[in-house]
Write a protein that holds these residues in place. Sequence first.
Motif, PDB file in Angstrom:
ATOM      1  N   TRP A   1      26.229   4.274   1.154  1.00 37.06           N
ATOM      2  CA  TRP A   1      26.497   5.716   1.024  1.00 37.06           C
ATOM      3  C   TRP A   1      25.388   6.578   1.638  1.00 37.06           C
ATOM      4  O   TRP A   1      25.174   7.713   1.223  1.00 37.06           O
ATOM      5  N   GLY A   2      24.676   6.053   2.611  1.00 36.44           N
ATOM      6  CA  GLY A   2      23.562   6.796   3.193  1.00 36.44           C
ATOM      7  C   GLY A   2      23.991   7.867   4.180  1.00 36.44           C
ATOM      8  O   GLY A   2      25.105   7.865   4.712  1.00 36.44           O
ATOM      9  N   THR A   3      23.084   8.811   4.421  1.00 37.61           N
ATOM     10  CA  THR A   3      23.236   9.844   5.450  1.00 37.61           C
ATOM     11  C   THR A   3      21.910   9.964   6.194  1.00 37.61           C
ATOM     12  O   THR A   3      20.879   9.438   5.755  1.00 37.61           O
ATOM     13  N   LEU A   4      21.925  10.677   7.307  1.00 37.70           N
ATOM     14  CA  LEU A   4      20.701  10.850   8.077  1.00 37.70           C
ATOM     15  C   LEU A   4      19.599  11.550   7.276  1.00 37.70           C
ATOM     16  O   LEU A   4      18.436  11.132   7.330  1.00 37.70           O
ATOM     17  N   PRO A   5      19.912  12.634   6.528  1.00 38.79           N
ATOM     18  CA  PRO A   5      18.862  13.250   5.699  1.00 38.79           C
ATOM     19  C   PRO A   5      18.285  12.288   4.664  1.00 38.79           C
ATOM     20  O   PRO A   5      17.071  12.285   4.427  1.00 38.79           O
ATOM     21  N   ILE A   6      19.138  11.477   4.042  1.00 38.42           N
ATOM     22  CA  ILE A   6      18.645  10.514   3.052  1.00 38.42           C
ATOM     23  C   ILE A   6      17.735   9.486   3.711  1.00 38.42           C
ATOM     24  O   ILE A   6      16.699   9.097   3.154  1.00 38.42           O
ATOM     25  N   LEU A   7      18.110   9.047   4.919  1.00 39.47           N
ATOM     26  CA  LEU A   7      17.262   8.113   5.660  1.00 39.47           C
ATOM     27  C   LEU A   7      15.897   8.727   5.931  1.00 39.47           C
ATOM     28  O   LEU A   7      14.855   8.087   5.710  1.00 39.47           O
ATOM     29  N   GLY A   8      15.889   9.974   6.416  1.00 38.77           N
ATOM     30  CA  GLY A   8      14.630  10.639   6.714  1.00 38.77           C
ATOM     31  C   GLY A   8      13.760  10.811   5.476  1.00 38.77           C
ATOM     32  O   GLY A   8      12.544  10.558   5.518  1.00 38.77           O
ATOM     33  N   ILE A   9      14.381  11.214   4.368  1.00 39.20           N
ATOM     34  CA  ILE A   9      13.635  11.393   3.115  1.00 39.20           C
ATOM     35  C   ILE A   9      13.073  10.058   2.635  1.00 39.20           C
ATOM     36  O   ILE A   9      11.916   9.977   2.182  1.00 39.20           O
ATOM     37  N   SER A  10      13.865   8.987   2.734  1.00 36.41           N
ATOM     38  CA  SER A  10      13.420   7.661   2.292  1.00 36.41           C
ATOM     39  C   SER A  10      12.196   7.209   3.078  1.00 36.41           C
ATOM     40  O   SER A  10      11.219   6.695   2.506  1.00 36.41           O
ATOM     41  N   VAL A  11      12.233   7.386   4.389  1.00 40.03           N
ATOM     42  CA  VAL A  11      11.118   6.966   5.240  1.00 40.03           C
ATOM     43  C   VAL A  11       9.857   7.760   4.896  1.00 40.03           C
ATOM     44  O   VAL A  11       8.760   7.193   4.753  1.00 40.03           O
ATOM     45  N   ILE A  12       9.992   9.067   4.747  1.00 38.27           N
ATOM     46  CA  ILE A  12       8.830   9.915   4.440  1.00 38.27           C
ATOM     47  C   ILE A  12       8.243   9.566   3.076  1.00 38.27           C
ATOM     48  O   ILE A  12       7.019   9.458   2.920  1.00 38.27           O
ATOM     49  N   VAL A  13       9.110   9.365   2.072  1.00 40.37           N
ATOM     50  CA  VAL A  13       8.637   9.035   0.723  1.00 40.37           C
ATOM     51  C   VAL A  13       7.890   7.698   0.719  1.00 40.37           C
ATOM     52  O   VAL A  13       6.823   7.562   0.100  1.00 40.37           O
ATOM     53  N   ILE A  14       8.414   6.709   1.432  1.00 38.97           N
ATOM     54  CA  ILE A  14       7.763   5.389   1.481  1.00 38.97           C
ATOM     55  C   ILE A  14       6.416   5.486   2.189  1.00 38.97           C
ATOM     56  O   ILE A  14       5.429   4.867   1.753  1.00 38.97           O
ATOM     57  N   MET A  15       6.349   6.275   3.258  1.00 42.09           N
ATOM     58  CA  MET A  15       5.076   6.451   3.956  1.00 42.09           C
ATOM     59  C   MET A  15       4.034   7.111   3.058  1.00 42.09           C
ATOM     60  O   MET A  15       2.877   6.668   2.991  1.00 42.09           O
ATOM     61  N   ILE A  16       4.449   8.151   2.355  1.00 48.94           N
ATOM     62  CA  ILE A  16       3.529   8.845   1.447  1.00 48.94           C
ATOM     63  C   ILE A  16       3.107   7.934   0.296  1.00 48.94           C
ATOM     64  O   ILE A  16       1.925   7.888  -0.079  1.00 48.94           O
ATOM     65  N   LEU A  17       4.073   7.194  -0.247  1.00 44.24           N
ATOM     66  CA  LEU A  17       3.777   6.278  -1.349  1.00 44.24           C
ATOM     67  C   LEU A  17       2.780   5.205  -0.910  1.00 44.24           C
ATOM     68  O   LEU A  17       1.824   4.888  -1.640  1.00 44.24           O
ATOM     69  N   GLY A  18       3.003   4.635   0.275  1.00 46.96           N
ATOM     70  CA  GLY A  18       2.101   3.611   0.776  1.00 46.96           C
ATOM     71  C   GLY A  18       0.685   4.130   0.981  1.00 46.96           C
ATOM     72  O   GLY A  18      -0.292   3.481   0.596  1.00 46.96           O
ATOM     73  N   GLN A  19       0.572   5.312   1.588  1.00 52.24           N
ATOM     74  CA  GLN A  19      -0.739   5.925   1.812  1.00 52.24           C
ATOM     75  C   GLN A  19      -1.432   6.226   0.475  1.00 52.24           C
ATOM     76  O   GLN A  19      -2.638   5.994   0.327  1.00 52.24           O
ATOM     77  N   TRP A  20      -0.678   6.722  -0.487  1.00 51.00           N
ATOM     78  CA  TRP A  20      -1.264   7.079  -1.786  1.00 51.00           C
ATOM     79  C   TRP A  20      -1.754   5.848  -2.527  1.00 51.00           C
ATOM     80  O   TRP A  20      -2.864   5.824  -3.070  1.00 51.00           O
ATOM     81  N   LEU A  21      -0.938   4.793  -2.549  1.00 49.37           N
ATOM     82  CA  LEU A  21      -1.337   3.556  -3.215  1.00 49.37           C
ATOM     83  C   LEU A  21      -2.539   2.914  -2.538  1.00 49.37           C
ATOM     84  O   LEU A  21      -3.446   2.399  -3.212  1.00 49.37           O
ATOM     85  N   PHE A  22      -2.546   2.941  -1.209  1.00 51.16           N
ATOM     86  CA  PHE A  22      -3.668   2.338  -0.483  1.00 51.16           C
ATOM     87  C   PHE A  22      -4.961   3.099  -0.757  1.00 51.16           C
ATOM     88  O   PHE A  22      -6.024   2.488  -0.945  1.00 51.16           O
ATOM     89  N   LYS A  23      -4.882   4.412  -0.796  1.00 54.03           N
ATOM     90  CA  LYS A  23      -6.077   5.216  -1.083  1.00 54.03           C
ATOM     91  C   LYS A  23      -6.559   4.992  -2.509  1.00 54.03           C
ATOM     92  O   LYS A  23      -7.764   4.877  -2.763  1.00 54.03           O
ATOM     93  N   LYS A  24      -5.614   4.890  -3.455  1.00 55.54           N
ATOM     94  CA  LYS A  24      -5.962   4.751  -4.864  1.00 55.54           C
ATOM     95  C   LYS A  24      -6.515   3.376  -5.184  1.00 55.54           C
ATOM     96  O   LYS A  24      -7.451   3.238  -5.988  1.00 55.54           O
ATOM     97  N   ARG A  25      -5.960   2.338  -4.549  1.00 51.19           N
ATOM     98  CA  ARG A  25      -6.307   0.958  -4.924  1.00 51.19           C
ATOM     99  C   ARG A  25      -7.324   0.299  -3.989  1.00 51.19           C
ATOM    100  O   ARG A  25      -7.994  -0.651  -4.390  1.00 51.19           O
ATOM    101  N   VAL A  26      -7.422   0.776  -2.724  1.00 44.27           N
ATOM    102  CA  VAL A  26      -8.278   0.082  -1.756  1.00 44.27           C
ATOM    103  C   VAL A  26      -9.329   0.982  -1.135  1.00 44.27           C
ATOM    104  O   VAL A  26     -10.534   0.804  -1.334  1.00 44.27           O
ATOM    105  N   SER A  27      -8.866   1.994  -0.361  1.00 40.47           N
ATOM    106  CA  SER A  27      -9.830   2.798   0.411  1.00 40.47           C
ATOM    107  C   SER A  27     -10.766   3.624  -0.482  1.00 40.47           C
ATOM    108  O   SER A  27     -11.829   4.057  -0.046  1.00 40.47           O
ATOM    109  N   LYS A  28     -10.379   3.833  -1.730  1.00 41.41           N
ATOM    110  CA  LYS A  28     -11.246   4.547  -2.663  1.00 41.41           C
ATOM    111  C   LYS A  28     -12.518   3.766  -2.950  1.00 41.41           C
ATOM    112  O   LYS A  28     -13.582   4.327  -3.215  1.00 41.41           O
ATOM    113  N   TYR A  29     -12.406   2.426  -2.844  1.00 40.35           N
ATOM    114  CA  TYR A  29     -13.549   1.563  -3.165  1.00 40.35           C
ATOM    115  C   TYR A  29     -14.171   0.922  -1.913  1.00 40.35           C
ATOM    116  O   TYR A  29     -15.337   0.560  -1.929  1.00 40.35           O
ATOM    117  N   PHE A  30     -13.382   0.746  -0.877  1.00 38.74           N
ATOM    118  CA  PHE A  30     -13.901   0.083   0.321  1.00 38.74           C
ATOM    119  C   PHE A  30     -13.723   0.993   1.536  1.00 38.74           C
ATOM    120  O   PHE A  30     -12.689   1.035   2.132  1.00 38.74           O
TER     121      PHE A  30
END
Length: 339
Positions: A310-339
Motif C-alpha cells: 500500500w505504499g506511495t511515493l510520499p510514504i517512500l520518501g518519508i520512510s527513507v528520510i526517517v531511517i536516515m535520521i534514525l541511523g544518524q541519531w543512534l550512531f551519534k548517541k551510541r558511538v560518535s559521542k564516545y569515539f
Amino acid sequence: MVNVKGYISSNFTRSFLTIFLPFFIIISLVFLVRIAALTSKIQIDFGELLLLYSYSIPEIVFYTLPLSFIAALANVLVNLSQGNELIALYALGLKSKKILSGLLLIGLLFSLLLTTISLLAMPLSKQFYRAFKEEKRNDAKLNIVPGELGQKFGSYYIYVKDKTEDTFQNIVIYNRTDKTNEQFFSSHTGKLNRNEDVTSLLLNDGYGYTYSEIKLQQAEYKTLEIFDNAKKKGFEFKSILSYWQEAQHNSKIMHKLLFFIFVSLIPVLSVYLVASFTMINPRYQPNRSFTVIFVSTLFFYAIASSLQKWGTLPILGISVIVIMILGQWLFKKRVSKYF
C-alpha cells in the motif's frame, strides 16, 4: 588514511564474499528447480535450461545482495571491535565517523548497483524469460511422456503408451467439441510434424469414433493429421521506459517500483544503523551481531513489504528520510559521542 580505508574495505570484501556466495548458490538451486519444473509443460534441453537460469541471475543477485551486505557489515565491524583494531584507530585520533566513511561509500555503490539491476536488468530479463516460454509453447514442443494421463495437444487430450525416438506408439486421443459431441481416436503410431507456425500430429493405422446424443459413427483410416488449433499467444517486448510508465495507471507496478527502490537503498541506509550496534568496546559491550543482522533485515524488509502492498511515493520518501535520521541519531548517541 587511505591505508585504513583500504584495510577496512578488504576485510569487508572477504566477509561479504564469504556470506554472499553461499546465499547465491542456495537461491540459484531453488531457481534451477523451478526452471526444471517447466519440463512438465515444455521440452527444453540443458543449454536452454542454462539460458533460462541466466535470465534469473539479476533477480537472484537483487534478493541476496542486501542481506549479504548487512551481514558482512555487522560481522566486519564486530570483528574489528573485538580485535581492538577500532580502539587502536580511535587512539590514533581517527573519529568513528571518519572510519565509517569508507563503508558508507561501499554502501552507496551497492545501492547504485541494485538500482541498476532492479530498474534496468530485471525488467529485461523477465521479458526474455516470458518470451522464451511463449515461443516454446507456440512451437508446440511438448514433452509428451509415455504412460502419463492428462496431457494435451492443442485442445485434444492425448495418451501415449510408448515412444521410440520421434515416433509415438499406441496413441489414444479424446476431444469434446461441445456438450453433446465427443471424438475419440486410436492409432498404432504417430509423429509430430512442425512446419513454420503450423504444428500437427500425423496418425497412422487407426480408428476414429464420433459420438452424439443420437448416433455413433466409426471410421477407419490409414493416415489422419490432427492440427494444433489452440490459440497461440504472442509476446510484445516493452522498452524500459514504457515498462515503468505503466506505473502511472497501474497500482501493482507502482508498488513493485516502490519496493525495488527501497530495497535498492538498503545498503546505504543500513550503514549507520548497523554500525550503531556493532562498533563496540569489547570490554563493556557484548557481541550481538546475529541479533543486529536479524532485526535489521526484518526491519528493512517489513518496510519494503508494506510499500509493496500500500505504499506511495510520499510514504517512500518519508520512510527513507526517517531511517536516515534514525541511523544518524543512534550512531551519534551510541558511538560518535564516545569515539
